[in-house]
Design a protein around this motif. Structure first.
Motif, PDB file in Angstrom:
ATOM      1  N   VAL A   1     -20.762  62.905 -58.836  1.00 22.25           N
ATOM      2  CA  VAL A   1     -21.098  61.596 -58.291  1.00 22.25           C
ATOM      3  C   VAL A   1     -20.227  60.538 -58.959  1.00 22.25           C
ATOM      4  O   VAL A   1     -20.177  60.452 -60.189  1.00 22.25           O
ATOM      5  CB  VAL A   1     -22.589  61.253 -58.506  1.00 22.25           C
TER       6      VAL A   1
ATOM      7  N   HIS B   1     -19.504  56.367 -58.980  1.00 21.37           N
ATOM      8  CA  HIS B   1     -20.136  55.107 -58.579  1.00 21.37           C
ATOM      9  C   HIS B   1     -19.701  54.000 -59.530  1.00 21.37           C
ATOM     10  O   HIS B   1     -19.351  54.254 -60.695  1.00 21.37           O
ATOM     11  CB  HIS B   1     -21.661  55.257 -58.597  1.00 21.37           C
TER      12      HIS B   1
ATOM     13  N   PHE C   1     -29.437  53.833 -56.324  1.00 18.24           N
ATOM     14  CA  PHE C   1     -28.182  53.278 -56.829  1.00 18.24           C
ATOM     15  C   PHE C   1     -27.809  51.999 -56.088  1.00 18.24           C
ATOM     16  O   PHE C   1     -28.236  51.754 -54.956  1.00 18.24           O
ATOM     17  CB  PHE C   1     -27.044  54.301 -56.728  1.00 18.24           C
TER      18      PHE C   1
ATOM     19  N   GLU D   1     -24.896  56.447 -46.502  1.00 19.88           N
ATOM     20  CA  GLU D   1     -25.734  55.747 -47.476  1.00 19.88           C
ATOM     21  C   GLU D   1     -26.881  55.065 -46.743  1.00 19.88           C
ATOM     22  O   GLU D   1     -26.652  54.311 -45.797  1.00 19.88           O
ATOM     23  CB  GLU D   1     -24.936  54.706 -48.255  1.00 19.88           C
TER      24      GLU D   1
ATOM     25  N   ILE E   1     -20.341  54.772 -52.736  1.00 12.79           N
ATOM     26  CA  ILE E   1     -20.506  55.902 -53.653  1.00 12.79           C
ATOM     27  C   ILE E   1     -19.721  57.090 -53.104  1.00 12.79           C
ATOM     28  O   ILE E   1     -19.453  57.163 -51.895  1.00 12.79           O
ATOM     29  CB  ILE E   1     -21.999  56.263 -53.814  1.00 12.79           C
TER      30      ILE E   1
END
Length: 242
Positions: free
Chosen positions: A190, A192, A137, A162, A142
């Motif tokens: 999730v 994002h 990603f 991350e 996130i």
């Protein structure tokens, strides 16, 4: 989701060697948008890894951090032409390059891939643990959370930071330790910037397809082995009678 705070660092190094000591300068632009008001230009002067003087466009002047640096700052701040030229770098140096970077990659995004699986938990209060693996990603910011029957779980959850893949993409893992309950629903959520709405991955407690395939292959091999053994035994008995 709120936009992440970004920092672009452009490095220009001038080295003066004297018994292993080095002097160099670092120019950098700190920003969270392409707007001039959201940009700060900084030039730092270092000697042997110690910053002794800095110019900041937010202050509009030089600041010293050592005795030598303070003297430099006092002297350089007297030069109005130099201050004007340094303040102009926020526009000519920072905003120009930030615009290029935003067009090239900072405005891009890549949707995350999510995998959910179980693993053996460390010695603890719960007999089971799930892992939510999120990868590939961009940008970095996130949020990964756990839902249990639709309610967010706030305890017995641990997550990594991350981590960079080295190819502009990032990855992160979140772990949930729990005691299974009959009929419950557990999900990894999730959030994002690349997603229009949160991505929710539900945990299926049934055996994964890969494990089913392994068992099927093993069972087939066992049956084939028994058939061959039986055929060999029949052939041996007939030959013995003949």
């Amino acid at each position: 989701m709120a936009s992440s705070f970004l920092c672009l660092t452009l490095l220009f190094i001038t080295i003066y060697s004297a018994d292993g000591f080095e002097m160099y300068t670092v120019d950098r632009c700190v920003f969270n948008s392409t707007e001039l008001k959201d940009i700060e230009y900084i030039r730092s002067y270092y000697y042997h890894k110690l910053e002794f003087t800095r110019f900041s466009s937010s202050l509009g002047k030089y600041v010293g951090y050592t005795e030598y640096g303070v003297k430099n700052a006092e002297s350089w701040n007297q030069d109005k032409g130099n201050l004007a030229a340094m303040n102009a770098q926020k526009d000519t140096y920072c905003q120009h390059n930030i615009g290029i970077d935003y067009q090239g990659f900072l405005s891009k995004s890549a949707e995350p891939t999510v995998e959910l699986y179980s693993t053996t938990p460390p010695a603890g209060r719960h007999p089971a643990m799930l892992v939510c693996s999120v990868y590939d990603f961009y940008p970095k910011t996130i949020r990964v959370s756990w839902l249990r029957d639709g309610q967010e779980v706030r305890s017995d959850v641990t997550s990594t930071d991350e981590m960079e893949d080295g190819d502009w993409y990032y990855q992160i893992q979140s772990h949930l330790e729990y005691t299974p309950r009959s009929g419950e629903k557990i999900s990894c959520k999730v959030e994002h910037a690349s997603l229009k709405e949160p991505l929710i991955k539900d945990w299926d407690p049934s055996m994964p397809e890969s494990e089913k395939n392994k068992i099927a292959i093993g069972a087939s091999g066992l049956i084939l082995g028994l058939i061959l053994s039986l055929a060999g035994f029949i052939y041996y008995r007939r030959k013995a009678r003949g």
